[in-house]
Write a protein that holds these residues in place. Structure first.
Motif, mmCIF file in Angstrom:
data_model
loop_
_atom_site.group_PDB
_atom_site.id
_atom_site.type_symbol
_atom_site.label_atom_id
_atom_site.label_comp_id
_atom_site.label_asym_id
_atom_site.label_seq_id
_atom_site.Cartn_x
_atom_site.Cartn_y
_atom_site.Cartn_z
ATOM 1 N N SER B 113 1.294 -1.620 0.017
ATOM 2 C CA SER B 113 -0.165 -0.025 0.104
ATOM 3 C C SER B 113 0.945 1.361 0.671
ATOM 4 O O SER B 113 2.246 1.117 0.573
ATOM 5 C CB SER B 113 -0.936 0.064 1.495
ATOM 6 O OG SER B 113 -0.081 -0.183 2.491
ATOM 7 N N ALA B 114 0.155 2.194 -0.241
ATOM 8 C CA ALA B 114 1.014 3.326 -0.630
ATOM 9 C C ALA B 114 1.305 3.943 0.632
ATOM 10 O O ALA B 114 2.511 4.481 0.844
ATOM 11 C CB ALA B 114 0.102 4.422 -1.438
ATOM 12 N N ALA B 115 0.323 3.476 1.141
ATOM 13 C CA ALA B 115 0.808 4.134 3.197
ATOM 14 C C ALA B 115 0.220 2.881 4.199
ATOM 15 O O ALA B 115 -0.510 2.033 3.823
ATOM 16 C CB ALA B 115 -0.072 5.553 3.474
ATOM 17 N N ILE B 148 1.896 5.723 -5.243
ATOM 18 C CA ILE B 148 0.834 7.299 -4.692
ATOM 19 C C ILE B 148 -0.014 7.142 -4.094
ATOM 20 O O ILE B 148 0.058 7.969 -2.870
ATOM 21 C CB ILE B 148 0.708 7.750 -5.835
ATOM 22 C CG1 ILE B 148 1.864 7.723 -7.198
ATOM 23 C CG2 ILE B 148 -0.180 9.053 -6.080
ATOM 24 C CD1 ILE B 148 1.555 8.628 -8.932
ATOM 25 N N GLY B 149 -0.817 5.484 -4.165
ATOM 26 C CA GLY B 149 -2.017 5.904 -3.595
ATOM 27 C C GLY B 149 -2.823 4.532 -3.777
ATOM 28 O O GLY B 149 -2.527 3.666 -4.576
ATOM 29 N N GLY B 150 -3.386 3.800 -3.037
ATOM 30 C CA GLY B 150 -3.998 2.709 -3.504
ATOM 31 C C GLY B 150 -3.553 2.006 -2.814
ATOM 32 O O GLY B 150 -2.593 1.260 -2.089
ATOM 33 N N ALA B 151 -3.452 0.217 -3.493
ATOM 34 C CA ALA B 151 -3.168 -0.257 -2.638
ATOM 35 C C ALA B 151 -3.040 -2.060 -3.707
ATOM 36 O O ALA B 151 -3.749 -2.083 -4.927
ATOM 37 C CB ALA B 151 -3.119 -1.897 -2.049
ATOM 38 N N VAL B 152 -2.239 -2.439 -3.419
ATOM 39 C CA VAL B 152 -1.680 -3.526 -4.946
ATOM 40 C C VAL B 152 -1.558 -5.233 -4.069
ATOM 41 O O VAL B 152 -1.328 -5.693 -2.877
ATOM 42 C CB VAL B 152 -0.639 -3.816 -5.661
ATOM 43 C CG1 VAL B 152 -0.425 -5.316 -6.764
ATOM 44 C CG2 VAL B 152 -0.577 -2.333 -6.010
ATOM 45 N N ASP B 161 -4.883 -4.891 -8.758
ATOM 46 C CA ASP B 161 -4.668 -3.329 -8.207
ATOM 47 C C ASP B 161 -4.924 -2.818 -8.542
ATOM 48 O O ASP B 161 -5.596 -2.364 -9.362
ATOM 49 C CB ASP B 161 -3.140 -3.526 -9.593
ATOM 50 C CG ASP B 161 -1.923 -2.072 -10.142
ATOM 51 O OD1 ASP B 161 -2.125 -1.389 -8.549
ATOM 52 O OD2 ASP B 161 -0.843 -2.347 -10.300
ATOM 53 N N GLY B 162 -5.092 -1.738 -7.452
ATOM 54 C CA GLY B 162 -6.312 -1.083 -6.816
ATOM 55 C C GLY B 162 -5.451 0.766 -6.513
ATOM 56 O O GLY B 162 -5.220 1.640 -5.505
ATOM 57 N N VAL B 164 -3.083 4.055 -7.361
ATOM 58 C CA VAL B 164 -3.019 5.225 -8.606
ATOM 59 C C VAL B 164 -1.876 4.723 -9.092
ATOM 60 O O VAL B 164 -2.301 5.379 -11.264
ATOM 61 C CB VAL B 164 -2.551 6.773 -7.786
ATOM 62 C CG1 VAL B 164 -2.084 7.489 -8.604
ATOM 63 C CG2 VAL B 164 -3.537 6.603 -6.756
ATOM 64 N N ARG B 165 -0.755 4.313 -9.431
ATOM 65 C CA ARG B 165 0.403 4.474 -10.035
ATOM 66 C C ARG B 165 -0.379 2.894 -11.266
ATOM 67 O O ARG B 165 0.013 3.501 -12.593
ATOM 68 C CB ARG B 165 2.132 3.380 -9.449
ATOM 69 C CG ARG B 165 2.557 2.456 -10.438
ATOM 70 C CD ARG B 165 2.886 3.856 -11.441
ATOM 71 N NE ARG B 165 3.983 4.909 -10.599
ATOM 72 C CZ ARG B 165 4.457 5.569 -10.875
ATOM 73 N NH1 ARG B 165 4.384 6.418 -12.381
ATOM 74 N NH2 ARG B 165 5.412 6.696 -10.206
#
Lengths: 211, 179
Positions: B113-115, B148-152, B161-162, B164-165
């Motif tokens: 995840s991005a964060a 950037i945002g979201g998660a994989v 893949d969810g 932003v990248r």
């Protein structure tokens, strides 16, 4: 003397003692000699010449006439066939010359015709050559035009391909730049709430796929 | 070596599931391997051909007692030692984990995840993944700022893949393909 001459003339006319045409000629010749020579022999005798008398003159004229006739006879007898033969030969030669002349004239005419034909043929050849040259020029023009078209077509294709490639590269570069700019902006604008929202959306999406 | 590790892992899974000690076995094996990886001296002694089996056996007993390892785990390590396969122990542990998950109907998910994700987010995500796969999910989490945002999520060879990248990548592809 006169008697002798007469005898000789008689002999010559009959052809006595000879039997042949050549003998006659000799005898006639001898009689002519005696006739010509008779006045000379008579003058040499020195006596008053009976020839100076009227009878003499008559005899002379008669003699002259005989001699002349003889000569004419001989000429006609001996010379005429040769002359006729010569005249025939000359006529034949004249005829031959005429034929030659006619043949030469014919040849001249033919040569003239040929010459006139030659000029015509030259003109025809010139015309044909002109046509051929024009046709060759036309053919070359067509070939050159085809080459030009082909080269133009290939050049157009190359230009189109280069243009297409450049357009694609430009698009890729523009897209890359746009995405990079968007990425920068998103990085700046990303907050915890937005991250939560994105995760929530992702979870809903997963639930959606699960159905 | 992988096939050998699979055989050992399957045998350990048989015993652990039979004795219903799968979690205990897993934890014991992980503890021993942590010490194994941290202590070079331990590795040197146990892998050295100059040290006799008896010495190694006695050493393992002492370590087991000190670490309070389950008898199943300690006996298994003894077997591996006797067969001189101790160097394959980390691989055997991984295969054992996979074998257990397979047998228990558990899928391992690698989540990036991005964060850092909150517990609630993790829980929601696991719920969604379990519903999607029909399996119990064990997840490993990590942070990847490049998303950037979201998660994989990767489960086996499947990737969800969810991020932003990924959206930006799709956007770039669309822009490049646009007329």
């Amino acid at each position: 003397m006169i008697r002798a001459t007469s005898i000789m003339v008689a002999l010559a006319s009959r052809g006595w003692g000879m039997g042949l045409f050549a003998g006659r000629k000799i005898a006639s010749g001898a009689a002519a000699v005696f006739l010509i020579a008779a006045p000379i022999f008579a003058a040499e005798e020195g006596s008053p010449s009976p020839a100076d008398s009227t009878a003499g003159w008559v005899f002379r004229w008669v003699n002259f006439a005989i001699v002349a006739g003889l000569i004419i006879y001989l000429i006609r007898k001996v010379g005429s066939p040769q002359l006729k033969e010569r005249a025939k030969e000359i006529g034949a030669e004249i005829q031959k010359a005429g034929e030659f002349r006619n043949a030469a004239e014919r040849e001249r005419d033919e040569a003239g015709k040929r010459l006139s034909n030659v000029a015509k043929e030259i003109e025809q050849l010139r015309e044909t050559a002109g046509h051929d040259e024009a046709a060759e020029l036309e053919r070359l023009n067509v070939l050159i035009q085809a080459d030009v078209e082909r080269i133009k077509h290939a050049a157009n294709l190359e230009i189109e391909a280069a243009e297409r490639t450049a357009r694609l590269e430009l698009k890729a570069t523009a897209a890359k730049m746009a995405v990079a700019r968007a990425e920068g902006m998103l990085h700046q604008q990303m907050t915890r709430e937005k991250q939560t929202g994105l995760l929530s959306t992702f979870v809903k999406q997963l639930f959606g796929w699960a159905r | 070596m992988s096939r050998v590790a699979q055989r050992y892992a399957a045998a350990l899974a048989d015993v652990a599931l039979e004795r219903k000690e799968s979690q205990l076995t897993r934890e014991g094996l992980s503890s021993f391997l942590q010490g194994w990886q941290e202590s070079a001296d331990l590795r040197n002694v146990l892998l050295s051909p100059g040290v006799s089996y008896e010495v190694k056996h006695a050493l393992l007993d002492k370590i087991g007692a000190a670490m309070q390892l389950a008898p199943t785990v300690l006996n298994f390590i003894h077997v591996v030692l006797r067969h001189r396969r101790l160097e394959a122990l980390p691989e055997i542990r991984n295969e054992f984990e996979d074998e257990l998950r397979r047998r228990q109907g558990v899928a391992l998910a690698e989540v990036a995840s991005a964060a850092e994700m909150t517990k609630q987010e993790k829980s929601e995500l696991l719920g969604a993944l379990e519903k999607l796969t029909g399996k119990h999910i064990e997840a490993n989490y990590r942070v990847d700022a490049s998303l950037i945002g979201g998660a994989v999520v990767r489960i086996g060879s499947t990737i969800y893949d969810g991020s932003v990248r990924e959206r930006l990548n799709r956007l770039q592809t669309r822009l490049e393909a646009a007329a």
